[in-house]
Design an enzyme around this catalytic site. Structure first.
Site, PDB file in Angstrom:
ATOM      1  N   ASP A  75      49.439  79.270  38.438  1.00 52.78           N
ATOM      2  CA  ASP A  75      49.005  79.666  39.778  1.00 52.78           C
ATOM      3  C   ASP A  75      47.494  79.613  39.870  1.00 52.78           C
ATOM      4  O   ASP A  75      46.779  79.454  38.872  1.00 52.78           O
ATOM      5  CB  ASP A  75      49.586  81.017  40.210  1.00 52.78           C
ATOM      6  CG  ASP A  75      49.030  82.198  39.447  1.00 52.78           C
ATOM      7  OD1 ASP A  75      48.044  82.038  38.702  1.00 52.78           O
ATOM      8  OD2 ASP A  75      49.573  83.299  39.596  1.00 52.78           O
TER       9      ASP A  75
ATOM     10  N   ARG B 257      45.435  68.686  30.545  1.00 52.68           N
ATOM     11  CA  ARG B 257      44.914  67.725  31.521  1.00 52.68           C
ATOM     12  C   ARG B 257      44.972  68.281  32.939  1.00 52.68           C
ATOM     13  O   ARG B 257      44.041  68.085  33.736  1.00 52.68           O
ATOM     14  CB  ARG B 257      45.716  66.426  31.429  1.00 52.68           C
ATOM     15  CG  ARG B 257      45.161  65.311  32.308  1.00 52.68           C
ATOM     16  CD  ARG B 257      45.874  64.004  32.126  1.00 52.68           C
ATOM     17  NE  ARG B 257      47.224  64.020  32.651  1.00 52.68           N
ATOM     18  CZ  ARG B 257      48.318  64.023  31.918  1.00 52.68           C
ATOM     19  NH1 ARG B 257      48.231  64.013  30.606  1.00 52.68           N
ATOM     20  NH2 ARG B 257      49.517  64.031  32.487  1.00 52.68           N
TER      21      ARG B 257
ATOM     22  N   HIS C 235      42.336  81.831  55.742  1.00 49.57           N
ATOM     23  CA  HIS C 235      43.621  81.237  55.379  1.00 49.57           C
ATOM     24  C   HIS C 235      43.668  79.733  55.597  1.00 49.57           C
ATOM     25  O   HIS C 235      44.412  79.033  54.882  1.00 49.57           O
ATOM     26  CB  HIS C 235      44.746  81.919  56.162  1.00 49.57           C
ATOM     27  CG  HIS C 235      45.025  83.315  55.690  1.00 49.57           C
ATOM     28  ND1 HIS C 235      45.800  83.579  54.596  1.00 49.57           N
ATOM     29  CD2 HIS C 235      44.594  84.525  56.147  1.00 49.57           C
ATOM     30  CE1 HIS C 235      45.854  84.884  54.392  1.00 49.57           C
ATOM     31  NE2 HIS C 235      45.138  85.484  55.327  1.00 49.57           N
TER      32      HIS C 235
ATOM     33  N   GLU D 281      50.989  80.860  45.821  1.00 46.53           N
ATOM     34  CA  GLU D 281      50.035  80.019  45.106  1.00 46.53           C
ATOM     35  C   GLU D 281      50.548  79.662  43.720  1.00 46.53           C
ATOM     36  O   GLU D 281      49.798  79.240  42.846  1.00 46.53           O
ATOM     37  CB  GLU D 281      48.672  80.721  44.984  1.00 46.53           C
ATOM     38  CG  GLU D 281      48.622  81.903  44.050  1.00 46.53           C
ATOM     39  CD  GLU D 281      49.007  83.225  44.700  1.00 46.53           C
ATOM     40  OE1 GLU D 281      48.633  84.266  44.139  1.00 46.53           O
ATOM     41  OE2 GLU D 281      49.656  83.226  45.760  1.00 46.53           O
TER      42      GLU D 281
ATOM     43  N   ASP E 149      44.885  77.331  52.721  1.00 45.41           N
ATOM     44  CA  ASP E 149      45.908  76.287  52.799  1.00 45.41           C
ATOM     45  C   ASP E 149      45.362  74.950  52.295  1.00 45.41           C
ATOM     46  O   ASP E 149      46.050  74.207  51.589  1.00 45.41           O
ATOM     47  CB  ASP E 149      46.392  76.133  54.243  1.00 45.41           C
ATOM     48  CG  ASP E 149      47.241  77.308  54.705  1.00 45.41           C
ATOM     49  OD1 ASP E 149      47.618  78.142  53.848  1.00 45.41           O
ATOM     50  OD2 ASP E 149      47.518  77.391  55.918  1.00 45.41           O
TER      51      ASP E 149
ATOM     52  N   ASN F 199      41.323  83.678  49.749  1.00 46.47           N
ATOM     53  CA  ASN F 199      41.736  83.782  51.149  1.00 46.47           C
ATOM     54  C   ASN F 199      40.897  84.794  51.904  1.00 46.47           C
ATOM     55  O   ASN F 199      40.507  84.561  53.065  1.00 46.47           O
ATOM     56  CB  ASN F 199      43.214  84.182  51.228  1.00 46.47           C
ATOM     57  CG  ASN F 199      44.140  82.979  51.311  1.00 46.47           C
ATOM     58  OD1 ASN F 199      43.738  81.894  51.712  1.00 46.47           O
ATOM     59  ND2 ASN F 199      45.384  83.171  50.909  1.00 46.47           N
TER      60      ASN F 199
END
Length: 328
Positions: free
Chosen positions: A181, A245, A194, A225, A198, A189
């Protein structure tokens, strides 16, 4: 599969794989289709299977009579692979007997054409089956794709992962999962809003997907997320290499994040591996990866934890290129 806009692909974007041991036959088929669709060709069933490990054609034109693996055997092997099972196969055969026709259908083809090939018949059948596949692909995108990020969604995960577990058992191959995440995403945020949040998720998702090198590797959005990367036929060392990676690639995006200790958007990740000879369930595997993600986050973020990694492996932020240290 990864999309930015639904339904953009056309016939001109599609690829046909021609499988025939005769160079003259491959040349004839390529010439007949060159104004219709892009073609690649291989000269054996084994080459076709290897090709499909790295690229996914939209349709396969399969010669029936080939040495070693014939068209029926090759198609049967492709049908056993989850990543290849959906590829339509048209057999090219010199026999028109009822017995041969029945054998073609039983092998899993969608159609067949007889040799010598009629140009008009071949073009129209190829176009018809590819257009049918494009419609199915569009339907799949509408069902299985997360609209914000373009990654797969939970519906896809529920359908796809059990099949991969069965594939691993059948092929005696490991399966690796990576849950990751975005670090401090709530703070991102709160600071940037927001809409930028996004945009951040979309950039991270696209970057991760672009960094996956095999068509069988899948990216799934499993939460706000939080994402999952599915790596079939991948052991722990391979999963570590891929995760390294992915984290480096997102770090190199250099998306500003003033509330992060790294002053940019970073990822934390947890790994889990199911070997063919263990009895781990899907739920156990997901829980193991999630626990390792938690360890990575509580160890300082911008790093991953694998089942044998102690301590968790951190992305260095000094110097270039960035690298991982402390692999267990």
């Amino acid at each position: 599969m990864y999309i930015e806009k639904v339904g953009e692909r056309t016939l001109a974007d599609c690829k046909v794989l021609i499988v025939d041991d005769q160079a003259s036959s491959r040349l004839v088929l390529e010439t007949l289709l060159e104004d219709t669709v892009a073609c690649n060709s291989v000269c054996s069933g084994m080459e076709a299977i290897e090709y499909c490990k790295h690229q996914t054609p939209d349709l396969i034109l399969m010669d029936v009579s080939m040495p070693e693996l014939d068209g029926h055997q090759t198609t049967a092997l492709l049908r056993k692979k989850t990543s290849c099972a959906h590829i339509p196969v048209i057999f090219v055969t010199s026999s028109s007997t009822d017995e041969e026709e029945s054998k073609c259908w039983e092998s899993g083809c969608v159609d067949f054409v007889e040799k010598p090939v009629n140009a008009c018949t071949l073009r129209n059948r190829v176009k018809s089956h590819i257009n049918h596949k494009l419609r199915n692909d569009l339907l799949e995108k509408l069902i299985y794709i997360d609209k914000l990020t373009g990654a797969y969604n939970r519906h896809y995960l529920d359908d796809y992962l059990p099949r991969l577990i069965k594939d691993g058992l059948r092929n005696v191959a490991p399966l690796s999962l990576v849950i990751f995440d975005v670090d401090h995403f709530k703070l991102f945020n709160d600071m940037y809003g927001h809409l930028d949040g996004d945009s951040c998720l979309w950039k991270v998702s696209k970057t991760i997907n672009d960094a996956l090198l095999r068509p069988m590797d899948k990216l799934v959005r499993i939460g706000g997320e939080e994402f999952l990367v599915i790596l079939p036929s991948t052991d722990i060392e391979g999963a570590k290499s891929v995760t390294k990676r992915l984290l480096e690639t997102v770090f190199d995006l250099n998306i500003p994040h003033a509330d992060s200790e790294y002053e940019r958007v970073t990822l934390s990740a947890g790994l889990a591996v199911k070997n063919a000879n263990d009895n781990k369930t899907i739920d156990y595997l997901m829980l193991e990866a999630d626990k390792n993600l938690y360890t990575a986050k509580t160890s300082g973020r911008n790093r991953f934890t694998a089942p044998t990694s102690t301590p968790s492996s951190k992305v260095e932020t000094q110097g270039a290129p960035i690298k991982l240290t402390g692999l267990g």
